[in-house]
Design a protein around this motif. Structure first.
Motif, PDB file in Angstrom:
ATOM      1  N   MET A  22       0.924  -1.361  -0.029  1.00  0.00           N
ATOM      2  CA  MET A  22       0.186   0.107   0.086  1.00  0.00           C
ATOM      3  C   MET A  22       0.909   1.230  -0.162  1.00  0.00           C
ATOM      4  SD  MET A  22      -2.606  -1.412   2.818  1.00  0.00           S
ATOM      5  CE  MET A  22      -1.396  -2.118   3.891  1.00  0.00           C
ATOM      6  N   GLU A  23       0.548   2.075  -0.798  1.00  0.00           N
ATOM      7  CA  GLU A  23       1.019   3.249  -0.906  1.00  0.00           C
ATOM      8  C   GLU A  23       0.321   4.510  -0.934  1.00  0.00           C
ATOM      9  OE1 GLU A  23       4.598   3.655  -3.371  1.00  0.00           O
ATOM     10  OE2 GLU A  23       4.683   1.536  -3.568  1.00  0.00           O
ATOM     11  N   ILE A  24       0.600   5.510  -0.255  1.00  0.00           N
ATOM     12  CA  ILE A  24      -0.135   6.882   0.014  1.00  0.00           C
ATOM     13  C   ILE A  24       0.722   7.864  -0.806  1.00  0.00           C
ATOM     14  CG2 ILE A  24      -1.330   8.577   1.286  1.00  0.00           C
ATOM     15  CD1 ILE A  24      -1.459   6.137   3.469  1.00  0.00           C
ATOM     16  N   SER A  25      -0.003   8.481  -1.679  1.00  0.00           N
ATOM     17  CA  SER A  25       0.275   9.663  -2.384  1.00  0.00           C
ATOM     18  C   SER A  25      -0.546  10.349  -2.950  1.00  0.00           C
ATOM     19  CB  SER A  25       1.304   9.101  -3.441  1.00  0.00           C
ATOM     20  OG  SER A  25       1.897  10.211  -3.900  1.00  0.00           O
ATOM     21  N   SER A  26      -0.237  11.709  -3.526  1.00  0.00           N
ATOM     22  CA  SER A  26      -1.181  12.424  -4.245  1.00  0.00           C
ATOM     23  C   SER A  26      -1.382  11.861  -5.441  1.00  0.00           C
ATOM     24  CB  SER A  26      -0.502  13.789  -4.559  1.00  0.00           C
ATOM     25  OG  SER A  26       0.396  13.691  -5.634  1.00  0.00           O
ATOM     26  N   ILE A  27      -2.689  12.056  -6.089  1.00  0.00           N
ATOM     27  CA  ILE A  27      -3.093  11.398  -6.852  1.00  0.00           C
ATOM     28  C   ILE A  27      -2.420  11.696  -8.346  1.00  0.00           C
ATOM     29  CG2 ILE A  27      -4.838  13.287  -7.588  1.00  0.00           C
ATOM     30  CD1 ILE A  27      -5.617   9.581  -8.250  1.00  0.00           C
ATOM     31  N   GLU A  28      -1.652  13.015  -8.805  1.00  0.00           N
ATOM     32  CA  GLU A  28      -0.897  12.973  -9.510  1.00  0.00           C
ATOM     33  C   GLU A  28       0.235  12.019  -9.617  1.00  0.00           C
ATOM     34  OE1 GLU A  28      -1.784  15.174  -7.303  1.00  0.00           O
ATOM     35  OE2 GLU A  28      -2.540  16.902  -8.331  1.00  0.00           O
ATOM     36  N   ASN A  29       0.697  11.940  -8.381  1.00  0.00           N
ATOM     37  CA  ASN A  29       2.061  11.153  -8.173  1.00  0.00           C
ATOM     38  C   ASN A  29       1.631   9.751  -8.473  1.00  0.00           C
ATOM     39  OD1 ASN A  29       4.652  10.259  -7.672  1.00  0.00           O
ATOM     40  ND2 ASN A  29       4.541  10.743  -5.474  1.00  0.00           N
ATOM     41  N   HIS A  30       0.650   9.153  -8.144  1.00  0.00           N
ATOM     42  CA  HIS A  30       0.196   7.689  -8.214  1.00  0.00           C
ATOM     43  C   HIS A  30      -0.031   7.701  -9.883  1.00  0.00           C
ATOM     44  CE1 HIS A  30      -0.432   5.962  -4.545  1.00  0.00           C
ATOM     45  NE2 HIS A  30      -1.437   6.832  -4.046  1.00  0.00           N
ATOM     46  N   LEU A  31      -0.699   8.357 -10.286  1.00  0.00           N
ATOM     47  CA  LEU A  31      -0.960   8.460 -11.682  1.00  0.00           C
ATOM     48  C   LEU A  31       0.422   8.186 -12.668  1.00  0.00           C
ATOM     49  CD1 LEU A  31      -4.056  10.353 -12.515  1.00  0.00           C
ATOM     50  CD2 LEU A  31      -3.925   7.732 -12.179  1.00  0.00           C
TER      51      LEU A  31
END
Lengths: 607, 218
Positions: A160-169
């Motif tokens: 599981m990783e948490i990040s901003s949506i931009e970073n994820h995409l």
């Protein structure tokens, strides 16, 4: 080709791993490491019940939460701090994800919920991907506690990783790109080896293709791609189908490629039980629940690994060189699998290389094995070519020897006739002439005149036979003059206007090849007289630096529709081939035929 | 009359022996050397100084044509008779080109050889009658351009050319045309100059090529 692909792929990844600090937008990714876990064996707990059981949560020993092969629902508890007003999402990567529910206390006593269901379109907020992305709705500037409920039908390993949506995409796009390369390579290798199978009819190639196919499917399952792109194909998403398939064809491929039966018959005897065991796995999966099957699958996998290693090492020890490919490919698969595992456990940094090392292992193994197979194709090809070349050389040497013997025999008979019979007849004729001069008897005189006439006729016949067997001019006046005389005589005899232009080509060839050149011209002219019905003929022989060019043209019926493989032409071809020349029948241009023979001059040839 | 020293070369000993007997029974001829191949013949000419050389065309080491070429290189005036069993034009033309005066068919050697020796020692060409008959019977093509050259000749020169082509000696031509031998040789010299002919037996070779062999009697 494969070698460069291999180097390119490994080079690309090593290079990219140094470039891992590439700037991505938004808050950097944060792993949920060593989270708090709670097993809900009955899958019946609600969020309010779970939130009340804070003391029942246990911290995970592994950095990555590994509920493992399980039928239970699992709860994960973690805190998230949203320092800025960022739109944070959590990505969950695991094989066989079925249900995901994410809760947090939005208003005290009230839990808001985001839920994901495999194969369903689900909540509009969920981004369907091989790694589902769920919005955290984390309020800015403070820490929030989250509860995650997960069920699955495979080995659950929750990355599981948490990040901003931009970073994820951005990250997922990069992952998809790299995965695309890997699956592209696997697909290309499958197509390539499938064609190799169709061409060579060697079942090893087919086994390789099937092995790669099932290995590929297994990694697709592990990466959750099947769930995303083929949500209906539940049977395909079962590790109990993909993995045993890979192992089954892997063992068969091993047997075929390493020729285990010949090289290590004892180990070969083990393959039957191993195969039976592997085959039993998907059948058993119908009846036996998943957690047990997982153990069975693990056992099957280690048994298969053991068999591969044992066969590889044994066959290599027996001196079968290609086994080294097999072992290297296998080691890469294991080694890179371990790298992947170590990254999960925070023992290695998270970068492109470590994140994709599992696929890299599969891809590199596929490439190396394909490489081995290709060298097998090349080996066959080289062997075949060598055989063909040998056969050609032999047939050429044979026809050369045949022609040599033929010429030798002709020469022998010709000189036998000429020197022995001819000389005897000359003596007889001379004695008859002397007898006529010495005797006074008119009857004896006329008899001796008659007789000497008969002998003269016989001598002429011997001459004709001898000349037809071997041109007397060759030894006496050289090749050029011999060909000139041949052309003149042919023209006279056939009543054809013969125009000639013959460069001096004496002493360019060995006596043997001079005779070949003479016979070629003879056969060219014979053909012309016999078949062309010509009234004019032109014979040119040009001498260039490295070759002589014999050109015969006539105004006859031409070559269209003629048998180009007639006996005479065959003879020409054979002699031309012996001297490494070319024989060209020019297409008819208007009336008549045009033939060219090019013969290289070998200055090394002993003349 | 002085005795003529003769060298003969042939690789067939029986023929050589027979030929020697015929030559030596012919009068003032003495065979001073017998060679078994071309090389021996060339060496023999150098060491024995014969007056006439008789060479078989087919011999090991050096054939008759090669041996004759070498001999004529050092002794251009040496009368050489070629013995041959080849009744063919190209070998004959080659012999003329080299400068060989006598061309004798082996099968008629016993009859022709004495005539040949007499003819070549007098400086005339000799061709076995059977050979010249054979050559005349063959079809000949007129060499390109030779016709134009013939047109430049006077009628008497034209007649002489045809007789030369019929393998007649100067003496025979003189008899046939009822003129002196001296006139014949003057005519021959004029023709040679007019047509810029050069080389051994050039007139005879030109006559054969240009007239296609004389078939009509003159």
């Amino acid at each position: 080709m494969l070698r460069s692909l291999f180097l390119f792929l490994s080079g690309l990844l090593v290079f990219l791993s140094f470039d891992a600090a590439a700037q991505r937008p938004g808050l950097p990714s944060r792993k949920v490491a060593h989270p708090l876990l709670l097993e809900d064996a009955g899958r019946e707990l609600t969020i309010t019940e779970v939130a009340a059981m804070a003391d029942r949560f246990r911290r995970s020993d592994n950095a990555v939460a590994i509920p493992g092969a399980t039928t239970s629902a699992w709860w994960v508890k973690f805190d998230v701090e949203n320092p800025l007003d960022d739109n944070l999402y959590i990505s969950i990567a695991s094989a066989g994800l079925q249900e995901i529910d994410l809760y947090h206390e939005s208003i005290p006593g009230q839990f808001s919920n985001v839920s994901y269901r495999a194969g369903a379109s689900g909540d509009k907020q969920i981004i369907q991907s091989n790694m589902p992305l769920l919005p955290l709705h984390a309020p800015p500037g403070k820490q929030t506690t989250y509860y995650l409920r997960v069920t699955g039908n495979a080995v659950l390993q929750l990355r599981m990783e948490i990040s901003s949506i931009e970073n994820h995409l951005a990250m997922q796009r990069e992952d998809d790109f790299i995965n695309g390369i890997f699956y592209g390579v696997l697909a290309a290798l499958m197509v390539y080896n499938l064609f190799a199978f169709l061409t060579l009819r060697d079942v090893t190639y087919l086994l390789y293709v099937l092995y790669i196919l099932f290995s590929g499917i297994s990694t697709l399952i592990l990466n959750n791609y099947i769930l995303v792109f083929f949500p209906g194909a539940g049977w395909l998403n079962e590790m109990t189908t993909g993995l045993p398939g890979g192992m089954l064809f892997g063992v068969l491929f091993t047997n075929a490629f390493l020729r285990v039966k010949q090289h290590a018959p004892r180990i070969y005897r083990l393959s039957a039980p191993v195969l039976l065991f592997i085959l039993a796995v998907p059948l058993a999966a119908v009846f036996i629940p998943w957690p047990v099957m997982y153990v069975v699958l693990e056992i099957a996998m280690y048994v298969t690994f053991a068999y591969w290693l044992l066969a590889g090492v044994t066959v290599y020890m027996k001196g079968f060189r290609p086994a080294v490919y097999f072992l290297v490919g296998f080691s890469l698969l294991i080694g890179l699998g371990m790298v992947y595992n170590m990254r999960d456990n925070d023992l290695l940094p998270d970068n492109y290389f470590t994140r994709h090392s599992a696929q890299l292992g599969t891809a590199l193994e596929a490439i190396i094995l394909s490489w081995a197979l290709t060298s097998k194709v090349n080996f066959y090809k080289r062997e075949k070519e060598a055989l063909q070349r040998h056969a050609l050389e032999q047939s050429s040497a044979f026809s050369k020897e045949l022609i040599r013997i033929q010429e030798h025999e002709r020469k022998r008979i010709a000189s036998e006739l000429h020197d022995s019979v001819g000389q005897q007849l000359i003596l007889i004729k001379n004695r008859l002439l002397m007898l006529r001069n010495k005797t006074q008897d008119a009857e004896a005189q006329s008899l001796s005149v008659d007789l000497s006439g008969n002998v003269a006729d016989t001598i002429q016949e011997i001459r004709n036979i001898s000349y037809s067997l071997r041109p007397y001019q060759m030894d006496m006046m050289g090749l050029t003059q011999s060909i000139q005389s041949l052309a003149d005589e042919t023209g006279d005899a056939a009543n054809i206007v013969m125009e000639t232009g013959i460069d001096n080509i004496d002493h360019l060839f060995s006596p043997e090849n001079e005779m070949n050149v003479y016979r070629i011209v003879q056969e060219l002219l014979n053909n012309m007289v016999k078949h062309a019905g010509a009234t004019r003929c032109n014979l040119r022989i040009h001498r260039a630096v490295w070759l002589i060019k014999i050109i015969v043209t006539d105004d006859g019926v031409g070559f269209t529709g003629k048998n180009e493989h007639g006996f005479g032409l065959l003879g020409i071809r054979e002699r031309v081939q012996i001297m490494g020349g070319q024989f060209i029948i020019h297409p008819d241009e208007g009336a008549g035929a045009a033939l060219t023979v090019n013969i290289p001059i070998s200055y090394h040839e002993h003349t | 009359m002085n005795t003529l020293d003769i060298l003969i070369a042939d690789d067939h000993p029986i023929f050589l022996k027979g030929l020697r007997e015929v030559i030596e029974s012919g009068g003032n001829y003495r065979v001073i050397y017998q060679a078994a191949n071309g090389r021996e013949a060339v060496d023999g000419v150098r060491s024995k100084h014969p007056d006439v050389v008789i060479l078989d065309i087919d011999m090991p080491q050096l054939n008759g044509l090669q041996a004759a070429e070498e001999i004529l290189l050092t002794k251009p005036e040496m009368p050489i008779i070629l013995l041959t069993m080849h009744k063919v034009k190209d070998a004959f033309m080659k012999a003329l080109e080299i400068g060989i005066l006598g061309y004798v068919l082996k099968e008629n050697a016993v009859v022709d050889i004495i005539h040949a020796i007499q003819s070549v020692t007098a400086g005339n060409a000799y061709i076995s009658p059977e050979m010249s008959t054979y050559l005349l019977r063959q079809k000949h093509k007129t060499a390109a351009g030779a016709g134009d050259m013939l047109a430049t000749l006077t009628p008497s020169e034209f007649r002489i050319i045809h007789l030369v082509a019929a393998y007649k000696t100067s003496k025979e031509i003189a008899e046939e045309l009822h003129i002196s031998e001296k006139t014949v040789s003057n005519h021959r010299m004029n023709i040679t100059r007019k047509l810029s002919l050069s080389g051994k037996n050039s007139l005879l070779r030109f006559a054969i090529e240009a007239t296609g062999g004389s078939k009509t009697g003159f």
